[in-house]
Scaffold this active site. Structure first.
Site, short mmCIF file in Angstrom:
data_model
loop_
_atom_site.label_atom_id
_atom_site.label_comp_id
_atom_site.label_asym_id
_atom_site.label_seq_id
_atom_site.Cartn_x
_atom_site.Cartn_y
_atom_site.Cartn_z
CE LYS A 39 -3.43 2.66 3.01
NZ LYS A 39 -4.29 2.73 3.93
CG ASP A 46 -5.62 7.79 4.74
OD1 ASP A 46 -6.51 8.65 4.22
OD2 ASP A 46 -5.92 6.87 5.17
CE LYS A 100 -6.65 8.76 7.94
NZ LYS A 100 -7.59 7.35 8.81
CG ASP A 114 -2.09 4.98 4.97
OD1 ASP A 114 -2.02 4.13 5.48
OD2 ASP A 114 -3.19 5.68 4.25
CG ASP A 133 -9.98 7.42 6.49
OD1 ASP A 133 -8.85 7.54 5.95
OD2 ASP A 133 -10.09 7.61 7.93
CD GLU A 135 -6.84 5.42 2.36
OE1 GLU A 135 -7.80 5.47 3.25
OE2 GLU A 135 -5.87 5.03 2.79
NE ARG A 153 -11.09 -1.10 3.63
CZ ARG A 153 -11.64 -1.33 4.56
NH1 ARG A 153 -13.01 -1.81 4.80
NH2 ARG A 153 -11.03 -0.75 5.90
#
Ligand code: BES
Ligand code: MN
Ligand code: ZN
Length: 493
Positions: free
Chosen positions: A254, A259, A266, A277, A336, A338, A340
């Site tokens: 990833k 993020d 967030k 991230d 959020d 994102e 996956r």
């Protein structure tokens, strides 16, 4: 330029370390009721006196520094504790402690004497720990870099010392990527760092820019990247150390360079440090690069779907239905979730185009995984329990613990959508978020043995110990490299 972690040269010599006038000799000594056992009697009288007098009792990581009249300039005794209670992690900390002390003493080289019972697996972790321990630029900025470490013991080889060093090198490379601030490390910059690895023998790197991503049909990745002016990238790095014949392991990382949560923004405290991230992609690239440097006889692919998750007039929204590379459609409930989405395209692309024998993904995927396992282990999910067991063993060997969590249909069912093939978050919302996210990924894998590492709780460290400074840990790089070394027959077990 990435933060530089100089790698010392680590060598192995069999037999006892000579007692010549080196700057620093380190003895690892196990505890024993019998003082004979912890002394190397007669050789350094000052040390003998400390042991005989009970001043040094070889408690776990107890240290005492001796300035002998004859022999090395400094002799550092480090306790190994109870000899019946010594796992390899213990020795990793011992190696790191030795290096931390060497740094503090500002010596540029040192020698380690392993205890007589130490086998080849101990050499590997002591080398790994010692190199990891050299990285403390903040507290010892004026210390010279440690150029060489020579390890003496009964069993081992230079090759094993090199593997231990490579584990730390992979970790350092991962950390140096994560340390980069997110305004510098955009998806394009991450891809450039990946391209830099193409200078290693047997490595080729392809980068898809935002247009190529669309054209390739990587729609889920494209959608996550839409809200940012730092456009997404898709990196495919391939290494062949076998002449095309060997097994292929695909690693998918990833690569969310920041993020913010996107429109499902967030809160300020949750957004802090969200540059990490891309920790999964950093672990993948670290392991990939060091595996190539070791010329492991295996084939490896590193796949990095990378984007920045930002809110803007162009951003994808809650409620959007997004297509994916595999053809499945995704109803976005929360922008959020994102990670996956980008991994779904990475996994499906890798399986279809590379036909790997195995796939492993690493991702800072869910806060839920951190709640489940704390800062002690990463979550492991797999469609193949035997494969999962080998990954768990690799984590044990590298000192990056992972623990298997369930991937049951009950979690998968929470993803049911009325307007698309699935939602991107669970309906229930009643916990189990790490398993729900893993179930989402599983929908994008067909037949290939696959393992998913949720490293959200492990990729960043708020405190420091012998092995880790505060900040990015590089978690996963050592585990993946260990797995690749074992898989290629170049491990130690
Ligand atoms: N990158 C985060 C996960 C994360 C959280 C990593 C904390 C490290 C520390 C991920 O993209 C995310 O935001 N996940 C959400 C999922 C939720 C919306 C279903 C989460 O964990 O809250
Ligand atoms: Mn997120
Ligand atoms: Zn994320």
């Amino acid at each position: 330029m990435l933060a530089n972690f100089p790698i010392p040269k680590v060598t192995f010599q069999s037999g006892d370390a000579p007692l010549d006038r080196t700057p620093l000799l380190v003895w690892g000594l196990a505890k024993s009721p019998d003082p004979e056992r912890i002394a190397l009697p007669g050789k350094i009288p000052e040390a003998d006196r400390l042991i005989a007098g009970g001043d040094f009792r070889a408690e776990n990581l107890e240290t005492i520094l001796v300035y002998p009249e004859k022999g090395p300039e400094r002799l550092l005794l480090i306790g190994l504790g109870d000899p019946t209670n010594m796992d390899i992690d213990h020795f990793r900390r011992f190696g790191a402690k030795a290096a931390r002390e060497a740094k503090r003493l500002r010596v540029g080289q040192f020698t380690i004497q392993l205890p007589p019972e130490a086998g080849a697996d101990v050499l590997r972790v002591v080398a790994q720990g010692a190199v990891l321990g050299t990285a403390d630029p903040k507290t010892t900025p004026d210390a010279p870099p440690i150029k060489s470490i020579s390890i003496h013991g009964r069993e081992g080889s230079d090759e094993i010392a090199r593997l231990g060093t490579a584990l730390a090198e992979a970790t350092f490379f991962a950390r140096s990527l994560v340390i980069e601030p997110p305004n510098r490390l955009t998806p394009a910059a991450l891809a450039e760092h990946a391209e830099g690895i193409a200078s290693e023998k047997g490595v080729t790197v392809r980068v898809f820019d935002e247009k190529a991503i669309e054209k390739e049909g990587l729609h889920a990745l494209a959608n996550v990247g839409m809200g940012s002016s730092n456009k997404p990238r898709f990196v495919v790095a391939e290494y062949d150390g076998t002449g095309g014949e060997g097994p292929l392991v695909a690693l998918i990382g990833k690569g969310i360079t920041f993020d913010s949560g996107g429109l499902s923004l967030k809160s300020a405290d949750r957004m802090v440090n969200m540059k990490y991230d891309m920790g999964g992609s950093a672990a993948v690239l670290g392991a990939f690069r060091s595996a190539a440097r070791l010329s492991l006889p295996i084939r490896i692919a590193a796949i990095i779907p990378s984007a920045e998750n930002m809110p803007s007039a162009d951003a994808y929204r809650p409620g959007d239905v997004v297509p994916s590379y595999k053809g499945l459609t995704i109803e976005v409930d929360n922008t959020d979730a994102e990670g996956r989405l980008v991994l779904a395209d990475g996994l499906a692309w890798a399986e279809k185009n590379l036909k790997p024998d195995e796939m492993i993904d690493a991702a800072t995927l869910t806060g839920a995984c951190r709640i489940a396992l704390g800062r002690h282990a990463a979550g492991l999910f797999s469609n193949d329990d035997a494969f999962a067991a080998r990954i768990r063993q690799a984590g044990h060997l590298s000192g990056e613990l992972v623990w298997q969590l369930p991937l049951w249909n009950q979690y998968d069912r929470e993803l049911e959508s009325d307007v698309a093939d699935m939602k991107n978050v669970g309906r229930g919302g009643a916990g189990g978020g790490a398993s729900v996210a893993a179930s989402f990924l599983y929908r994008f894998v067909d037949q290939t043995p696959w393992a998913h590492l949720d490293i959200a709780g492990m990729a960043w460290n708020n405190s420091k110990n012998e092995l880790f400074n505060r900040g990015p840990t590089g978690f996963g790089a050592g585990l993946l490299l260990t797995y690749l070394a074992e898989r290629s027959g170049r491990g130690t077990s």
